[in-house]
Design a protein around this motif. Structure first.
Motif, PDB file in Angstrom:
ATOM      1  N   ALA A  77       0.702  -0.904  -0.352  1.00  0.00           N
ATOM      2  CA  ALA A  77      -0.090   0.112  -0.584  1.00  0.00           C
ATOM      3  C   ALA A  77       0.901   1.135   0.221  1.00  0.00           C
ATOM      4  O   ALA A  77      -0.184   2.150  -0.396  1.00  0.00           O
ATOM      5  N   LEU A  78       1.772   0.861   0.821  1.00  0.00           N
ATOM      6  CA  LEU A  78       3.147   1.910   0.511  1.00  0.00           C
ATOM      7  C   LEU A  78       3.597   2.556  -0.814  1.00  0.00           C
ATOM      8  O   LEU A  78       3.025   3.803  -1.143  1.00  0.00           O
ATOM      9  N   SER A  79       4.472   1.514  -1.029  1.00  0.00           N
ATOM     10  CA  SER A  79       4.558   1.575  -2.535  1.00  0.00           C
ATOM     11  C   SER A  79       3.296   2.297  -3.620  1.00  0.00           C
ATOM     12  O   SER A  79       4.078   3.090  -4.046  1.00  0.00           O
ATOM     13  N   ASP A  80       2.880   1.615  -2.976  1.00  0.00           N
ATOM     14  CA  ASP A  80       1.071   2.498  -4.437  1.00  0.00           C
ATOM     15  C   ASP A  80       1.394   3.827  -4.175  1.00  0.00           C
ATOM     16  O   ASP A  80       0.999   4.615  -4.823  1.00  0.00           O
ATOM     17  N   LEU A  81       0.640   3.937  -2.266  1.00  0.00           N
ATOM     18  CA  LEU A  81       0.494   5.188  -1.887  1.00  0.00           C
ATOM     19  C   LEU A  81       2.404   6.319  -2.365  1.00  0.00           C
ATOM     20  O   LEU A  81       1.832   7.864  -3.179  1.00  0.00           O
ATOM     21  N   ILE A  82       3.391   5.860  -2.704  1.00  0.00           N
ATOM     22  CA  ILE A  82       4.481   6.315  -3.268  1.00  0.00           C
ATOM     23  C   ILE A  82       4.063   7.340  -4.912  1.00  0.00           C
ATOM     24  O   ILE A  82       4.653   8.088  -5.235  1.00  0.00           O
ATOM     25  N   GLY A  83       3.908   5.533  -5.958  1.00  0.00           N
ATOM     26  CA  GLY A  83       3.383   6.012  -6.827  1.00  0.00           C
ATOM     27  C   GLY A  83       2.095   6.738  -7.320  1.00  0.00           C
ATOM     28  O   GLY A  83       2.603   7.840  -8.091  1.00  0.00           O
ATOM     29  N   ALA A  84       0.999   7.223  -6.507  1.00  0.00           N
ATOM     30  CA  ALA A  84      -0.184   7.928  -6.490  1.00  0.00           C
ATOM     31  C   ALA A  84       0.489   8.907  -6.364  1.00  0.00           C
ATOM     32  O   ALA A  84       0.222  10.642  -6.721  1.00  0.00           O
ATOM     33  N   THR A  85       1.626   9.305  -5.107  1.00  0.00           N
ATOM     34  CA  THR A  85       1.543  10.740  -4.553  1.00  0.00           C
ATOM     35  C   THR A  85       3.113  11.462  -6.127  1.00  0.00           C
ATOM     36  O   THR A  85       2.609  12.666  -6.120  1.00  0.00           O
ATOM     37  N   LYS A  86       3.889  10.297  -7.246  1.00  0.00           N
ATOM     38  CA  LYS A  86       4.753  11.853  -7.895  1.00  0.00           C
ATOM     39  C   LYS A  86       3.318  11.515  -9.181  1.00  0.00           C
ATOM     40  O   LYS A  86       3.780  12.621  -9.233  1.00  0.00           O
ATOM     41  N   LYS A 102      -5.583  10.009  -3.067  1.00  0.00           N
ATOM     42  CA  LYS A 102      -6.255  10.083  -2.227  1.00  0.00           C
ATOM     43  C   LYS A 102      -7.400   8.220  -1.683  1.00  0.00           C
ATOM     44  O   LYS A 102      -7.406   8.400  -0.414  1.00  0.00           O
ATOM     45  N   GLY A 103      -7.340   7.671  -2.664  1.00  0.00           N
ATOM     46  CA  GLY A 103      -8.079   6.694  -2.784  1.00  0.00           C
ATOM     47  C   GLY A 103      -6.404   5.878  -1.738  1.00  0.00           C
ATOM     48  O   GLY A 103      -6.822   4.524  -1.530  1.00  0.00           O
ATOM     49  N   ALA A 104      -5.266   6.355  -2.311  1.00  0.00           N
ATOM     50  CA  ALA A 104      -4.060   5.382  -1.900  1.00  0.00           C
ATOM     51  C   ALA A 104      -4.281   5.701  -0.193  1.00  0.00           C
ATOM     52  O   ALA A 104      -3.521   4.581  -0.171  1.00  0.00           O
ATOM     53  N   ALA A 105      -4.435   7.062  -0.223  1.00  0.00           N
ATOM     54  CA  ALA A 105      -3.927   7.025   1.203  1.00  0.00           C
ATOM     55  C   ALA A 105      -5.189   6.646   2.171  1.00  0.00           C
ATOM     56  O   ALA A 105      -4.393   5.741   3.025  1.00  0.00           O
ATOM     57  N   LYS A 106      -6.354   6.022   1.743  1.00  0.00           N
ATOM     58  CA  LYS A 106      -6.766   5.626   2.411  1.00  0.00           C
ATOM     59  C   LYS A 106      -6.596   4.468   2.205  1.00  0.00           C
ATOM     60  O   LYS A 106      -7.007   3.610   3.437  1.00  0.00           O
ATOM     61  N   VAL A 107      -6.485   3.620   1.143  1.00  0.00           N
ATOM     62  CA  VAL A 107      -5.581   1.739   1.276  1.00  0.00           C
ATOM     63  C   VAL A 107      -5.196   1.925   2.380  1.00  0.00           C
ATOM     64  O   VAL A 107      -4.748   1.052   3.336  1.00  0.00           O
ATOM     65  N   MET A 108      -4.002   2.885   2.321  1.00  0.00           N
ATOM     66  CA  MET A 108      -2.941   2.886   3.174  1.00  0.00           C
ATOM     67  C   MET A 108      -2.900   3.229   5.169  1.00  0.00           C
ATOM     68  O   MET A 108      -2.500   2.060   5.968  1.00  0.00           O
ATOM     69  N   VAL A 109      -4.092   3.654   5.394  1.00  0.00           N
ATOM     70  CA  VAL A 109      -4.326   3.813   6.475  1.00  0.00           C
ATOM     71  C   VAL A 109      -5.584   2.564   6.583  1.00  0.00           C
ATOM     72  O   VAL A 109      -5.430   2.010   8.045  1.00  0.00           O
ATOM     73  N   THR A 110      -6.002   1.813   5.939  1.00  0.00           N
ATOM     74  CA  THR A 110      -7.300   0.813   5.985  1.00  0.00           C
ATOM     75  C   THR A 110      -6.073  -0.498   6.971  1.00  0.00           C
ATOM     76  O   THR A 110      -6.378  -1.249   7.439  1.00  0.00           O
ATOM     77  N   ASN A 111      -4.535  -0.353   5.810  1.00  0.00           N
ATOM     78  CA  ASN A 111      -4.119  -1.784   5.982  1.00  0.00           C
ATOM     79  C   ASN A 111      -3.144  -1.163   7.239  1.00  0.00           C
ATOM     80  O   ASN A 111      -2.946  -2.605   7.747  1.00  0.00           O
ATOM     81  N   VAL A 112      -2.662  -0.125   7.572  1.00  0.00           N
ATOM     82  CA  VAL A 112      -2.295   0.290   8.757  1.00  0.00           C
ATOM     83  C   VAL A 112      -3.099  -0.333  10.115  1.00  0.00           C
ATOM     84  O   VAL A 112      -2.422  -0.813  10.557  1.00  0.00           O
ATOM     85  N   THR A 113      -4.257   0.156  10.214  1.00  0.00           N
ATOM     86  CA  THR A 113      -4.766  -0.120  10.965  1.00  0.00           C
ATOM     87  C   THR A 113      -5.418  -2.146  10.599  1.00  0.00           C
ATOM     88  O   THR A 113      -5.557  -2.813  12.331  1.00  0.00           O
ATOM     89  N   SER A 114      -5.734  -2.537  10.348  1.00  0.00           N
ATOM     90  CA  SER A 114      -5.770  -3.863   9.660  1.00  0.00           C
ATOM     91  C   SER A 114      -4.549  -5.010  10.530  1.00  0.00           C
ATOM     92  O   SER A 114      -4.315  -5.816  11.432  1.00  0.00           O
ATOM     93  N   LEU A 115      -3.539  -4.176  10.377  1.00  0.00           N
ATOM     94  CA  LEU A 115      -2.251  -4.756  10.401  1.00  0.00           C
ATOM     95  C   LEU A 115      -2.305  -4.596  11.994  1.00  0.00           C
ATOM     96  O   LEU A 115      -1.655  -5.787  12.993  1.00  0.00           O
ATOM     97  N   LEU A 116      -2.933  -3.749  13.234  1.00  0.00           N
ATOM     98  CA  LEU A 116      -2.371  -2.910  14.363  1.00  0.00           C
ATOM     99  C   LEU A 116      -3.698  -4.364  15.005  1.00  0.00           C
ATOM    100  O   LEU A 116      -3.433  -4.601  15.845  1.00  0.00           O
ATOM    101  N   ILE A 137     -10.495 -11.198   4.338  1.00  0.00           N
ATOM    102  CA  ILE A 137     -11.303 -10.424   3.055  1.00  0.00           C
ATOM    103  C   ILE A 137     -11.680  -9.450   2.715  1.00  0.00           C
ATOM    104  O   ILE A 137     -11.336  -8.960   1.908  1.00  0.00           O
ATOM    105  N   GLU A 138     -11.075  -8.309   3.527  1.00  0.00           N
ATOM    106  CA  GLU A 138     -10.186  -6.923   3.300  1.00  0.00           C
ATOM    107  C   GLU A 138      -9.535  -6.891   2.040  1.00  0.00           C
ATOM    108  O   GLU A 138      -9.236  -6.174   1.712  1.00  0.00           O
ATOM    109  N   TYR A 139      -8.545  -7.891   1.921  1.00  0.00           N
ATOM    110  CA  TYR A 139      -7.906  -8.283   0.892  1.00  0.00           C
ATOM    111  C   TYR A 139      -8.045  -8.665  -0.383  1.00  0.00           C
ATOM    112  O   TYR A 139      -7.315  -7.958  -1.123  1.00  0.00           O
ATOM    113  N   ILE A 140      -8.646  -9.456  -0.183  1.00  0.00           N
ATOM    114  CA  ILE A 140      -9.507 -10.032  -1.217  1.00  0.00           C
ATOM    115  C   ILE A 140      -9.819  -8.936  -2.193  1.00  0.00           C
ATOM    116  O   ILE A 140     -10.035  -8.231  -3.075  1.00  0.00           O
TER     117      ILE A 140
END
Length: 244
Positions: A77-86, A102-116, A137-140
Motif C-alpha cells: 500500500a505504501l509503494s502504491d501511495l508513493i506512486g500515486a503521490t508522484k 486520496k484513494g491510495a492514502a485511504k487504502v494505506m491507513v486501512t492496511n495499517v489499521t488492519s495490521l494493528l 476478506i479485506e485483502y481480497i
C-alpha cells in the motif's frame, strides 16, 4: 514489548502518510523527504513485526504467516501511495490523479489499521482465526478492485495457466467448508492464509490470460466478468465461515 514497538512505529507511518499526501502539493524536496522518511519507517516496522512473528515460536507457523502478510499489505500500500503521490505532484486539486492519491492514502491507513488489529488479536488465541479471516476478506476486496481497474497487466499468460490456477480455489473452498464445520481457530487461520493466495493467484492469472493476444474483446469481457463473480462468490463463502 513487540506490540508497543509495532504500535509506535505504525503511528509514525501514519504521520508519514499524511506528509506524503500533503507533499504532493508542495515542493519536490518536501516530497522526497516524506518518501525517504516513509521508506525508513516501513523498514523499521517490518523488522519489529518479524521479531513479533518470531516470538510466537515455530509451533504456530500459520499465525506467523498472518503477521507477515499484514506487513506485506502495508508495504504494498505504501509503494502504491508513493506512486500515486508522484503522479499527483504539482497537479491541481481537481485533477483525477488527486482522487487516486486520496484513494491510495485511504487504502494505506486501512492496511495499517488492519495490521494493528492483527497484532492485538495474536495475543488472544480465541480471536486469532476471526481476525485472520477478516484481514483476508479485506485483502481480497482490495485485490478485486485492482483486478476490475482498467490497468492492463504487464505480461500475459495462456488460458491454460488461468485454468490451472482455479484448482487452488477448489482446494481453498474445501478447506473453508471444513473450517466452518470444525470452528477450530487453527483451521480458520490456515483457511485465511490459503484463501488469500488462491484468490490472488486466480485473479492475476485470469487478467493476464484475458489480455492474451489471441483473446477477442468479447471473450476478455466474459473472462473478467467470471473472475469477478468467482471472487464475489468466494468472499460470500468466507463471510459465512466468519459468521459461523
Amino acid at each position: 514489548c513487540s506490540r508497543e514497538k509495532i504500535l509506535k512505529t505504525a503511528k509514525a507511518l501514519v504521520e508519514d502518510t499524511k506528509l506524503l499526501v500533503s507533499g504532493a502539493a508542495s515542493s519536490q524536496d518536501k516530497l522526497a523527504q516524506a518518501a525517504q522518511s516513509s521508506a525508513n519507517t516501513i523498514t523499521q516496522l517490518a523488522e519489529v513485526v518479524k521479531l513479533g512473528a518470531a516470538s510466537l515460536g515455530s509451533d504456530d507457523p500459520e499465525t506467523q504467516v498472518v503477521l507477515i502478510n499484514a506487513i506485506k499489505d502495508v508495504a504494498k500500500a505504501l509503494s502504491d501511495l508513493i506512486g500515486a503521490t508522484k503522479g499527483a505532484a504539482s497537479k491541481p486539486a481537481d485533477d483525477p490523479s488527486m482522487y487516486q492519491l486520496k484513494g491510495a492514502a485511504k487504502v494505506m491507513v486501512t492496511n495499517v489499521t488492519s495490521l494493528l488489529k492483527t497484532v492485538k488479536a495474536v495475543e488472544d488465541e480465541a480471536t486469532r482465526g476471526t481476525r485472520a479471516l477478516e484481514a483476508t476478506i479485506e485483502y481480497i476486496k482490495q485485490e478485486l478492485t485492482v483486478f476490475q481497474s482498467s490497468e492492463v497487466p504487464e505480461k500475459t499468460s495462456s488460458p491454460e495457466e488461468s485454468i490451472r490456477m482455479t484448482k487452488g480455489i477448489t482446494m481453498a473452498t474445501a478447506k473453508a467448508v471444513a473450517a466452518g464445520n470444525s470452528c477450530r481457530q487453527e483451521d480458520v487461520i490456515a483457511t485465511a492464509n490459503l484463501s488469500r493466495k488462491a484468490v490472488a493467484d486466480m485473479l492475476t492469472a485470469c487478467k493476464q490470460a484475458s489480455y492474451h493476444p489471441d483473446v477477442s474483446e468479447e471473450v476478455r469481457e466474459r473472462a473478467l466478468r467470471f473472475g469477478t463473480e468467482c471472487t464475489l462468490g468466494y468472499l460470500e463463502l468466507l463471510e459465512h465461515v466468519l459468521l459461523v
